[in-house]
Design a protein around this motif. Structure first.
Motif, PDB file in Angstrom:
ATOM      1  N   MET A  86      -5.564  -1.892   0.117  1.00 60.38           N
ATOM      2  CA  MET A  86      -4.844  -0.908   0.935  1.00 60.38           C
ATOM      3  C   MET A  86      -5.767   0.128   1.559  1.00 60.38           C
ATOM      4  O   MET A  86      -5.312   0.982   2.331  1.00 60.38           O
ATOM      5  N   GLY A  87      -7.043   0.101   1.212  1.00 59.19           N
ATOM      6  CA  GLY A  87      -7.984   1.071   1.744  1.00 59.19           C
ATOM      7  C   GLY A  87      -7.912   2.434   1.082  1.00 59.19           C
ATOM      8  O   GLY A  87      -8.480   3.405   1.599  1.00 59.19           O
ATOM      9  N   LEU A  88      -7.260   2.514  -0.066  1.00 58.00           N
ATOM     10  CA  LEU A  88      -7.078   3.801  -0.721  1.00 58.00           C
ATOM     11  C   LEU A  88      -8.340   4.304  -1.415  1.00 58.00           C
ATOM     12  O   LEU A  88      -8.410   5.477  -1.787  1.00 58.00           O
ATOM     13  N   LEU A  89      -9.314   3.430  -1.602  1.00 63.97           N
ATOM     14  CA  LEU A  89     -10.538   3.819  -2.307  1.00 63.97           C
ATOM     15  C   LEU A  89     -11.699   4.061  -1.354  1.00 63.97           C
ATOM     16  O   LEU A  89     -12.821   4.320  -1.791  1.00 63.97           O
ATOM     17  N   GLU A  90     -11.431   4.003  -0.061  1.00 58.96           N
ATOM     18  CA  GLU A  90     -12.505   4.120   0.927  1.00 58.96           C
ATOM     19  C   GLU A  90     -12.804   5.549   1.331  1.00 58.96           C
ATOM     20  O   GLU A  90     -13.908   5.856   1.783  1.00 58.96           O
ATOM     21  N   ALA A  91     -11.831   6.431   1.235  1.00 60.30           N
ATOM     22  CA  ALA A  91     -12.005   7.815   1.668  1.00 60.30           C
ATOM     23  C   ALA A  91     -11.262   8.724   0.698  1.00 60.30           C
ATOM     24  O   ALA A  91     -10.339   8.289   0.004  1.00 60.30           O
ATOM     25  N   PRO A  92     -11.628  10.009   0.651  1.00 63.32           N
ATOM     26  CA  PRO A  92     -10.921  10.934  -0.239  1.00 63.32           C
ATOM     27  C   PRO A  92      -9.428  10.984   0.073  1.00 63.32           C
ATOM     28  O   PRO A  92      -9.034  10.955   1.239  1.00 63.32           O
TER      29      PRO A  92
ATOM     30  N   GLY B 221       2.391   3.289  -3.703  1.00 61.25           N
ATOM     31  CA  GLY B 221       3.137   3.682  -2.518  1.00 61.25           C
ATOM     32  C   GLY B 221       3.014   5.166  -2.243  1.00 61.25           C
ATOM     33  O   GLY B 221       2.872   5.588  -1.083  1.00 61.25           O
ATOM     34  N   ALA B 222       3.057   5.976  -3.288  1.00 66.40           N
ATOM     35  CA  ALA B 222       2.911   7.420  -3.130  1.00 66.40           C
ATOM     36  C   ALA B 222       1.503   7.775  -2.643  1.00 66.40           C
ATOM     37  O   ALA B 222       1.329   8.623  -1.755  1.00 66.40           O
ATOM     38  N   LEU B 223       0.493   7.131  -3.207  1.00 60.07           N
ATOM     39  CA  LEU B 223      -0.882   7.391  -2.771  1.00 60.07           C
ATOM     40  C   LEU B 223      -1.068   7.018  -1.309  1.00 60.07           C
ATOM     41  O   LEU B 223      -1.747   7.721  -0.547  1.00 60.07           O
ATOM     42  N   TRP B 224      -0.464   5.913  -0.898  1.00 65.61           N
ATOM     43  CA  TRP B 224      -0.524   5.499   0.511  1.00 65.61           C
ATOM     44  C   TRP B 224       0.118   6.560   1.403  1.00 65.61           C
ATOM     45  O   TRP B 224      -0.417   6.916   2.462  1.00 65.61           O
ATOM     46  N   ALA B 225       1.269   7.083   0.976  1.00 61.06           N
ATOM     47  CA  ALA B 225       1.961   8.103   1.765  1.00 61.06           C
ATOM     48  C   ALA B 225       1.126   9.381   1.865  1.00 61.06           C
ATOM     49  O   ALA B 225       1.055  10.017   2.920  1.00 61.06           O
ATOM     50  N   ILE B 226       0.484   9.758   0.762  1.00 56.00           N
ATOM     51  CA  ILE B 226      -0.367  10.951   0.775  1.00 56.00           C
ATOM     52  C   ILE B 226      -1.559  10.750   1.698  1.00 56.00           C
ATOM     53  O   ILE B 226      -1.929  11.635   2.479  1.00 56.00           O
ATOM     54  N   ALA B 227      -2.168   9.568   1.623  1.00 56.63           N
ATOM     55  CA  ALA B 227      -3.369   9.294   2.409  1.00 56.63           C
ATOM     56  C   ALA B 227      -3.107   9.229   3.912  1.00 56.63           C
ATOM     57  O   ALA B 227      -4.032   9.408   4.710  1.00 56.63           O
ATOM     58  N   ARG B 228      -1.860   8.986   4.306  1.00 53.68           N
ATOM     59  CA  ARG B 228      -1.548   8.931   5.740  1.00 53.68           C
ATOM     60  C   ARG B 228      -1.824  10.265   6.421  1.00 53.68           C
ATOM     61  O   ARG B 228      -2.272  10.309   7.568  1.00 53.68           O
TER      62      ARG B 228
END
Length: 440
Positions: free
Chosen positions: A39-45, A132-139
Protein backbone atom coordinates in the motif's frame (compact mmCIF):
# COMPACT_ATOMS: atom_id res chain seq x y z
CA UNK A 1 -12.36 -13.05 1.56
CA UNK A 2 -13.92 -14.09 -1.72
CA UNK A 3 -13.84 -12.37 -5.10
CA UNK A 4 -17.51 -11.42 -5.01
CA UNK A 5 -18.56 -7.84 -5.69
CA UNK A 6 -17.46 -5.53 -2.92
CA UNK A 7 -20.16 -4.52 -0.45
CA UNK A 8 -21.13 -0.86 -0.64
CA UNK A 9 -22.13 -0.05 2.93
CA UNK A 10 -19.92 0.24 5.99
CA UNK A 11 -22.07 -2.27 7.89
CA UNK A 12 -21.73 -4.75 5.04
CA UNK A 13 -17.96 -4.27 5.00
CA UNK A 14 -17.70 -4.83 8.74
CA UNK A 15 -19.82 -7.98 8.56
CA UNK A 16 -17.61 -9.25 5.78
CA UNK A 17 -14.43 -8.55 7.73
CA UNK A 18 -15.77 -10.33 10.80
CA UNK A 19 -16.41 -13.46 8.73
CA UNK A 20 -13.25 -13.33 6.63
CA UNK A 21 -10.66 -14.64 9.10
CA UNK A 22 -11.03 -17.78 11.24
CA UNK A 23 -9.77 -16.05 14.39
CA UNK A 24 -10.44 -12.56 15.74
CA UNK A 25 -6.89 -11.97 17.00
CA UNK A 26 -3.70 -13.26 15.40
CA UNK A 27 -0.59 -11.54 16.65
CA UNK A 28 2.31 -10.99 14.27
CA UNK A 29 3.54 -8.28 11.92
CA UNK A 30 4.64 -10.26 8.86
CA UNK A 31 1.26 -10.28 7.11
CA UNK A 32 0.38 -6.72 8.08
CA UNK A 33 3.80 -5.38 7.08
CA UNK A 34 3.59 -7.07 3.68
CA UNK A 35 0.23 -5.48 2.90
CA UNK A 36 1.41 -2.13 4.30
CA UNK A 37 4.39 -2.32 1.95
CA UNK A 38 2.13 -3.01 -1.00
CA UNK A 39 0.00 0.00 0.00
CA UNK A 40 3.02 2.30 0.15
CA UNK A 41 2.48 3.01 3.83
CA UNK A 42 6.12 2.35 4.72
CA UNK A 43 7.64 4.61 2.08
CA UNK A 44 7.08 8.00 3.70
CA UNK A 45 6.29 9.35 7.18
CA UNK A 46 2.66 8.90 8.14
CA UNK A 47 2.53 12.39 9.67
CA UNK A 48 4.75 15.25 10.78
CA UNK A 49 5.09 13.42 14.10
CA UNK A 50 3.73 10.09 15.32
CA UNK A 51 2.99 9.21 18.94
CA UNK A 52 2.16 5.57 19.65
CA UNK A 53 0.47 4.68 22.95
CA UNK A 54 0.56 1.22 24.52
CA UNK A 55 -0.43 -0.04 27.95
CA UNK A 56 -2.93 -2.20 29.79
CA UNK A 57 -5.02 0.71 31.08
CA UNK A 58 -5.00 4.43 30.39
CA UNK A 59 -4.39 4.33 26.65
CA UNK A 60 -7.72 5.83 25.68
CA UNK A 61 -7.56 8.70 28.15
CA UNK A 62 -3.96 9.48 27.21
CA UNK A 63 -4.86 9.56 23.51
CA UNK A 64 -7.89 11.77 24.20
CA UNK A 65 -5.80 14.28 26.12
CA UNK A 66 -3.00 14.24 23.54
CA UNK A 67 -5.55 14.96 20.85
CA UNK A 68 -7.28 17.73 22.81
CA UNK A 69 -4.01 19.42 23.74
CA UNK A 70 -2.59 19.26 20.23
CA UNK A 71 -5.77 20.55 18.58
CA UNK A 72 -6.02 23.40 21.08
CA UNK A 73 -2.53 24.46 19.99
CA UNK A 74 -3.63 24.55 16.34
CA UNK A 75 -1.99 21.25 15.39
CA UNK A 76 -3.76 19.12 12.77
CA UNK A 77 -4.34 15.63 14.15
CA UNK A 78 -5.38 12.08 13.36
CA UNK A 79 -6.20 9.67 16.17
CA UNK A 80 -6.71 5.93 15.76
CA UNK A 81 -8.18 4.01 18.70
CA UNK A 82 -10.04 0.78 19.44
CA UNK A 83 -12.46 -0.67 20.21
CA UNK A 84 -15.51 1.55 19.70
CA UNK A 85 -18.60 2.02 21.86
CA UNK A 86 -21.45 2.80 19.47
CA UNK A 87 -20.09 3.30 15.93
CA UNK A 88 -17.07 1.92 14.14
CA UNK A 89 -16.41 5.48 12.91
CA UNK A 90 -15.27 6.38 16.44
CA UNK A 91 -12.02 4.52 15.80
CA UNK A 92 -10.62 7.15 13.44
CA UNK A 93 -10.81 10.86 14.16
CA UNK A 94 -9.39 13.49 11.85
CA UNK A 95 -9.02 16.91 13.45
CA UNK A 96 -11.38 15.75 16.16
CA UNK A 97 -14.14 14.55 13.82
CA UNK A 98 -15.08 10.92 13.28
CA UNK A 99 -14.22 9.56 9.85
CA UNK A 100 -17.25 9.23 7.61
CA UNK A 101 -18.41 5.97 6.07
CA UNK A 102 -17.04 6.82 2.63
CA UNK A 103 -13.48 7.30 3.88
CA UNK A 104 -13.53 4.11 5.94
CA UNK A 105 -14.90 2.12 3.00
CA UNK A 106 -12.24 3.57 0.71
CA UNK A 107 -9.62 2.44 3.22
CA UNK A 108 -11.04 -1.08 3.31
CA UNK A 109 -11.05 -1.17 -0.49
CA UNK A 110 -7.40 -0.07 -0.59
CA UNK A 111 -6.46 -2.83 1.85
CA UNK A 112 -8.43 -5.41 -0.14
CA UNK A 113 -6.73 -4.45 -3.40
CA UNK A 114 -3.29 -4.60 -1.81
CA UNK A 115 -3.75 -7.90 -0.03
CA UNK A 116 -4.82 -9.53 -3.32
CA UNK A 117 -2.01 -7.91 -5.35
CA UNK A 118 0.18 -11.00 -5.62
CA UNK A 119 0.01 -13.91 -3.21
CA UNK A 120 -3.21 -13.31 -1.19
CA UNK A 121 -2.60 -12.33 2.43
CA UNK A 122 -5.11 -13.22 5.14
CA UNK A 123 -5.86 -10.39 7.58
CA UNK A 124 -7.99 -10.12 10.72
CA UNK A 125 -10.78 -7.60 11.28
CA UNK A 126 -8.46 -5.45 13.41
CA UNK A 127 -5.61 -5.65 10.93
CA UNK A 128 -7.77 -4.54 8.01
CA UNK A 129 -9.20 -1.75 10.13
CA UNK A 130 -5.74 -0.59 11.20
CA UNK A 131 -4.31 -0.60 7.68
CA UNK A 132 -7.40 1.16 6.37
CA UNK A 133 -7.06 3.85 9.02
CA UNK A 134 -3.35 4.30 8.28
CA UNK A 135 -4.16 4.65 4.58
CA UNK A 136 -6.77 7.31 5.38
CA UNK A 137 -4.30 9.21 7.57
CA UNK A 138 -1.56 9.03 4.95
CA UNK A 139 -3.81 10.54 2.27
CA UNK A 140 -3.60 13.89 4.05
CA UNK A 141 -0.70 13.61 6.48
CA UNK A 142 -1.51 15.63 9.63
CA UNK A 143 0.97 17.43 11.83
CA UNK A 144 0.45 14.73 14.46
CA UNK A 145 -0.83 11.15 14.27
CA UNK A 146 -1.74 9.49 17.58
CA UNK A 147 -1.97 5.70 17.38
CA UNK A 148 -3.36 3.52 20.14
CA UNK A 149 -2.12 -0.07 20.29
CA UNK A 150 -4.94 -2.60 20.28
CA UNK A 151 -3.32 -5.45 22.21
CA UNK A 152 0.23 -5.89 23.47
CA UNK A 153 2.54 -3.77 21.37
CA UNK A 154 5.41 -5.64 19.76
CA UNK A 155 3.20 -7.77 17.50
CA UNK A 156 0.20 -5.42 17.25
CA UNK A 157 -0.73 -4.18 13.77
CA UNK A 158 -0.26 -0.56 14.86
CA UNK A 159 3.42 -1.28 15.47
CA UNK A 160 4.08 -1.52 11.73
CA UNK A 161 4.54 2.27 11.94
CA UNK A 162 7.65 3.72 13.60
CA UNK A 163 6.75 6.36 16.17
CA UNK A 164 8.66 9.51 17.03
CA UNK A 165 7.52 9.25 20.65
CA UNK A 166 6.38 6.02 22.29
CA UNK A 167 4.23 5.96 25.42
CA UNK A 168 3.67 3.07 27.82
CA UNK A 169 0.93 3.98 30.29
CA UNK A 170 0.57 0.98 32.61
CA UNK A 171 1.31 -2.72 32.64
CA UNK A 172 -1.10 -5.13 34.33
CA UNK A 173 -2.54 -8.58 33.72
CA UNK A 174 -5.09 -8.70 30.92
CA UNK A 175 -5.55 -10.66 27.67
CA UNK A 176 -3.84 -13.61 29.37
CA UNK A 177 -4.66 -15.93 26.44
CA UNK A 178 -2.39 -13.83 24.20
CA UNK A 179 0.06 -12.09 26.55
CA UNK A 180 0.29 -14.56 29.43
CA UNK A 181 0.21 -13.80 33.16
CA UNK A 182 3.86 -12.86 33.68
CA UNK A 183 4.15 -9.09 34.17
CA UNK A 184 7.73 -9.02 32.95
CA UNK A 185 6.71 -10.77 29.75
CA UNK A 186 3.72 -8.45 29.31
CA UNK A 187 5.99 -5.46 29.86
CA UNK A 188 8.36 -6.64 27.17
CA UNK A 189 5.44 -6.95 24.74
CA UNK A 190 4.20 -3.43 25.56
CA UNK A 191 7.73 -2.06 25.18
CA UNK A 192 7.86 -3.49 21.67
CA UNK A 193 6.64 -0.10 20.39
CA UNK A 194 9.86 1.62 21.50
CA UNK A 195 12.36 2.68 18.85
CA UNK A 196 16.12 3.17 18.98
CA UNK A 197 17.21 6.71 19.79
CA UNK A 198 13.66 7.99 20.27
CA UNK A 199 11.88 9.02 23.47
CA UNK A 200 10.11 6.39 25.54
CA UNK A 201 7.62 8.06 27.89
CA UNK A 202 6.86 5.79 30.84
CA UNK A 203 3.62 6.93 32.48
CA UNK A 204 3.61 4.76 35.60
CA UNK A 205 5.95 4.35 38.54
CA UNK A 206 5.14 0.63 38.83
CA UNK A 207 6.11 -0.67 35.40
CA UNK A 208 7.96 -3.99 35.34
CA UNK A 209 11.72 -3.85 34.88
CA UNK A 210 11.41 -5.41 31.42
CA UNK A 211 10.12 -2.12 29.96
CA UNK A 212 13.31 -0.29 30.88
CA UNK A 213 15.36 -3.28 29.82
CA UNK A 214 13.93 -3.08 26.31
CA UNK A 215 14.56 0.67 26.24
CA UNK A 216 18.16 0.10 27.30
CA UNK A 217 18.68 -2.64 24.69
CA UNK A 218 17.40 -0.30 21.97
CA UNK A 219 19.10 2.83 23.19
CA UNK A 220 15.77 4.61 23.56
CA UNK A 221 15.67 7.76 25.68
CA UNK A 222 13.69 6.97 28.83
CA UNK A 223 11.48 9.81 30.08
CA UNK A 224 9.75 8.44 33.17
CA UNK A 225 7.08 9.69 35.58
CA UNK A 226 8.57 10.94 38.87
CA UNK A 227 12.04 10.97 37.32
CA UNK A 228 12.00 13.19 34.23
CA UNK A 229 8.49 14.58 34.63
CA UNK A 230 6.16 15.04 37.59
CA UNK A 231 2.65 16.00 38.58
CA UNK A 232 1.75 17.44 41.95
CA UNK A 233 -1.66 17.73 43.54
CA UNK A 234 -4.99 16.10 42.83
CA UNK A 235 -8.08 17.49 41.19
CA UNK A 236 -8.38 21.18 40.42
CA UNK A 237 -5.18 23.21 40.50
CA UNK A 238 -2.64 20.45 39.98
CA UNK A 239 0.76 21.22 38.44
CA UNK A 240 3.12 19.57 35.99
CA UNK A 241 6.86 19.72 35.42
CA UNK A 242 8.68 18.05 32.57
CA UNK A 243 11.09 18.57 29.73
CA UNK A 244 11.03 19.56 26.09
CA UNK A 245 12.61 17.85 23.13
CA UNK A 246 16.00 19.43 23.82
CA UNK A 247 15.84 18.59 27.49
CA UNK A 248 14.82 22.05 28.64
CA UNK A 249 12.75 22.34 31.82
CA UNK A 250 9.03 23.07 31.49
CA UNK A 251 6.38 23.79 34.11
CA UNK A 252 2.62 24.31 34.14
CA UNK A 253 0.60 25.30 37.21
CA UNK A 254 -3.06 25.64 38.17
CA UNK A 255 -4.27 22.99 35.74
CA UNK A 256 -7.91 21.87 35.76
CA UNK A 257 -9.08 18.37 36.62
CA UNK A 258 -9.81 16.70 33.26
CA UNK A 259 -11.94 14.04 34.93
CA UNK A 260 -9.42 11.43 33.80
CA UNK A 261 -6.36 9.96 35.57
CA UNK A 262 -3.86 12.75 36.26
CA UNK A 263 -0.88 10.45 35.67
CA UNK A 264 -2.19 10.04 32.13
CA UNK A 265 -2.68 13.80 31.78
CA UNK A 266 0.91 14.36 32.89
CA UNK A 267 2.07 11.68 30.46
CA UNK A 268 0.17 13.29 27.58
CA UNK A 269 1.75 16.67 28.33
CA UNK A 270 5.20 15.12 28.42
CA UNK A 271 4.77 13.16 25.20
CA UNK A 272 3.46 16.20 23.36
CA UNK A 273 6.32 18.36 24.63
CA UNK A 274 8.80 15.84 23.22
CA UNK A 275 7.40 16.36 19.71
CA UNK A 276 8.80 19.88 19.89
CA UNK A 277 5.46 21.65 20.33
CA UNK A 278 5.74 24.64 22.68
CA UNK A 279 3.14 24.20 25.42
CA UNK A 280 1.20 27.39 26.10
CA UNK A 281 -0.16 27.44 29.67
CA UNK A 282 -3.53 29.03 28.85
CA UNK A 283 -4.05 26.69 25.91
CA UNK A 284 -3.24 23.62 28.01
CA UNK A 285 -5.65 24.83 30.66
CA UNK A 286 -8.49 25.22 28.15
CA UNK A 287 -7.82 21.87 26.50
CA UNK A 288 -7.78 19.87 29.73
CA UNK A 289 -10.91 21.61 30.97
CA UNK A 290 -12.82 20.56 27.85
CA UNK A 291 -11.49 17.08 27.10
CA UNK A 292 -14.16 14.41 26.76
CA UNK A 293 -13.88 10.64 26.52
CA UNK A 294 -17.09 8.60 26.44
CA UNK A 295 -17.06 5.52 28.63
CA UNK A 296 -14.26 6.63 30.96
CA UNK A 297 -15.64 7.91 34.27
CA UNK A 298 -18.46 9.36 32.17
CA UNK A 299 -21.26 10.68 34.35
CA UNK A 300 -24.79 10.73 32.97
CA UNK A 301 -26.74 12.09 35.89
CA UNK A 302 -26.30 9.52 38.66
CA UNK A 303 -24.92 6.90 36.27
CA UNK A 304 -21.15 6.52 35.88
CA UNK A 305 -20.01 4.59 32.81
CA UNK A 306 -16.49 3.18 32.61
CA UNK A 307 -15.08 0.47 30.35
CA UNK A 308 -12.70 -0.80 33.04
CA UNK A 309 -12.48 -4.59 32.73
CA UNK A 310 -9.50 -5.75 34.76
CA UNK A 311 -8.50 -5.52 38.45
CA UNK A 312 -6.09 -2.62 37.87
CA UNK A 313 -8.79 -0.48 36.24
CA UNK A 314 -11.39 -1.56 38.80
CA UNK A 315 -9.13 -0.45 41.65
CA UNK A 316 -8.96 3.04 40.14
CA UNK A 317 -12.74 3.11 39.74
CA UNK A 318 -13.31 2.12 43.35
CA UNK A 319 -10.90 4.79 44.57
CA UNK A 320 -12.67 7.48 42.54
CA UNK A 321 -16.09 6.43 43.82
CA UNK A 322 -14.96 6.28 47.45
CA UNK A 323 -13.52 9.78 47.07
CA UNK A 324 -16.93 10.95 45.87
CA UNK A 325 -19.41 9.63 48.47
CA UNK A 326 -23.15 9.77 47.91
CA UNK A 327 -26.09 9.82 50.31
CA UNK A 328 -27.59 6.62 48.92
CA UNK A 329 -26.37 3.27 47.66
CA UNK A 330 -23.87 2.52 44.91
CA UNK A 331 -25.09 -0.24 42.60
CA UNK A 332 -22.72 -1.82 40.10
CA UNK A 333 -24.16 -3.02 36.80
CA UNK A 334 -21.49 -5.51 35.80
CA UNK A 335 -21.10 -7.36 32.50
CA UNK A 336 -17.84 -9.06 31.50
CA UNK A 337 -16.35 -11.29 28.86
CA UNK A 338 -15.48 -14.85 29.74
CA UNK A 339 -11.72 -14.41 29.33
CA UNK A 340 -11.50 -11.56 31.87
CA UNK A 341 -10.60 -11.85 35.56
CA UNK A 342 -14.08 -11.39 36.99
CA UNK A 343 -13.12 -12.35 40.54
CA UNK A 344 -10.28 -9.83 40.57
CA UNK A 345 -12.59 -7.07 39.33
CA UNK A 346 -15.20 -7.93 41.98
CA UNK A 347 -12.57 -7.84 44.72
CA UNK A 348 -11.35 -4.42 43.60
CA UNK A 349 -14.84 -2.91 43.28
CA UNK A 350 -16.42 -4.42 46.40
CA UNK A 351 -15.32 -1.70 48.89
CA UNK A 352 -17.19 0.92 46.85
CA UNK A 353 -20.29 -1.10 45.91
CA UNK A 354 -23.40 -1.82 48.00
CA UNK A 355 -25.33 -4.03 45.55
CA UNK A 356 -24.94 -5.58 42.13
CA UNK A 357 -26.87 -6.21 38.93
CA UNK A 358 -25.22 -8.96 36.88
CA UNK A 359 -25.77 -8.79 33.12
CA UNK A 360 -24.91 -11.20 30.33
CA UNK A 361 -23.12 -10.48 27.08
CA UNK A 362 -23.37 -12.21 23.70
CA UNK A 363 -20.77 -13.68 21.36
CA UNK A 364 -18.17 -16.41 21.50
CA UNK A 365 -16.32 -14.78 24.44
CA UNK A 366 -19.50 -13.99 26.39
CA UNK A 367 -20.00 -14.55 30.10
CA UNK A 368 -23.52 -15.12 31.40
CA UNK A 369 -25.26 -13.13 34.10
CA UNK A 370 -25.65 -16.35 36.09
CA UNK A 371 -21.89 -16.90 36.09
CA UNK A 372 -21.25 -13.41 37.43
CA UNK A 373 -24.10 -13.60 39.94
CA UNK A 374 -22.96 -16.94 41.34
CA UNK A 375 -19.45 -15.60 41.85
CA UNK A 376 -20.84 -12.56 43.63
CA UNK A 377 -23.16 -14.60 45.85
CA UNK A 378 -20.27 -16.90 46.78
CA UNK A 379 -18.41 -13.81 47.95
CA UNK A 380 -21.36 -12.75 50.09
CA UNK A 381 -22.29 -9.83 47.84
CA UNK A 382 -25.86 -8.54 47.49
CA UNK A 383 -27.08 -9.38 43.97
CA UNK A 384 -30.29 -7.54 43.17
CA UNK A 385 -30.94 -8.90 39.71
CA UNK A 386 -29.68 -11.01 36.82
CA UNK A 387 -30.36 -9.72 33.31
CA UNK A 388 -29.71 -11.26 29.92
CA UNK A 389 -28.26 -8.02 28.53
CA UNK A 390 -26.85 -4.69 29.74
CA UNK A 391 -29.84 -2.77 28.33
CA UNK A 392 -32.29 -5.08 30.11
CA UNK A 393 -30.37 -4.71 33.35
CA UNK A 394 -30.24 -0.93 33.02
CA UNK A 395 -33.96 -0.70 32.35
CA UNK A 396 -34.76 -2.92 35.35
CA UNK A 397 -32.46 -0.95 37.62
CA UNK A 398 -33.61 2.50 36.51
CA UNK A 399 -37.14 1.74 37.75
CA UNK A 400 -35.90 0.81 41.21
CA UNK A 401 -33.35 3.47 42.12
CA UNK A 402 -33.92 5.81 45.01
CA UNK A 403 -33.25 9.49 44.28
CA UNK A 404 -30.00 9.44 46.26
CA UNK A 405 -28.64 6.21 44.70
CA UNK A 406 -26.01 6.04 41.95
CA UNK A 407 -24.97 3.41 39.42
CA UNK A 408 -21.58 2.25 38.17
CA UNK A 409 -21.72 0.55 34.74
CA UNK A 410 -18.51 -1.32 34.00
CA UNK A 411 -16.78 -4.56 33.02
CA UNK A 412 -16.54 -4.29 29.24
CA UNK A 413 -16.74 -1.98 26.24
CA UNK A 414 -19.76 -4.06 25.24
CA UNK A 415 -21.49 -3.38 28.57
CA UNK A 416 -20.88 0.35 28.49
CA UNK A 417 -21.68 0.67 24.80
CA UNK A 418 -25.05 -1.03 25.16
CA UNK A 419 -26.01 0.97 28.24
CA UNK A 420 -24.93 4.19 26.54
CA UNK A 421 -27.14 3.32 23.56
CA UNK A 422 -30.01 2.49 25.95
CA UNK A 423 -29.52 5.81 27.73
CA UNK A 424 -29.58 7.78 24.47
CA UNK A 425 -32.65 5.89 23.27
CA UNK A 426 -34.44 6.49 26.58
CA UNK A 427 -33.59 10.18 26.45
CA UNK A 428 -34.89 10.43 22.89
CA UNK A 429 -38.09 8.59 23.79
CA UNK A 430 -38.66 10.95 26.72
CA UNK A 431 -38.04 13.97 24.48
CA UNK A 432 -40.47 12.63 21.87
CA UNK A 433 -43.15 12.01 24.52
CA UNK A 434 -42.67 15.51 25.93
CA UNK A 435 -43.00 17.00 22.46
CA UNK A 436 -46.22 15.08 21.83
CA UNK A 437 -47.68 16.15 25.18
CA UNK A 438 -46.85 19.77 24.46
CA UNK A 439 -48.25 19.76 20.95
CA UNK A 440 -51.40 21.84 20.39
Amino acid sequence: MCDAALPISLDAWLARLEAAHPVGIELGLERVAEVARRMGLLEAPLAGRVITVAGTNGKGSTVAMLEALARAHGVSTAAYTSPHLLRYNERLRLDGKEADDALLIAGFEAVEAARLDGEPVSLTYFEVGTLGALWAIARRPPDLAILEVGLGGRLDAVNVIDSDVAVVTTVARDHAAFLGDDLEGIGREKAGILRAGRPAVLGSTTLPASVRAVASELGARVVALDEAFWRQGDGEGWSWAGQGGAGESLTLAGLPDPGLPLDNAATALQALALTGLPLDPDTCHRALARVELPGRMQWLGRWCLDVGHNPHAATYLAERLLARPCAGRTIALLGMLGDKNADGVMTALAPAVDAWVAVGLTGERARTADDLAERLVARGEDVWHRAASPAEGASWLAARLAPEDRVLVCGSFFTVGEVLAWWQSSAQTEADETAIEGAP
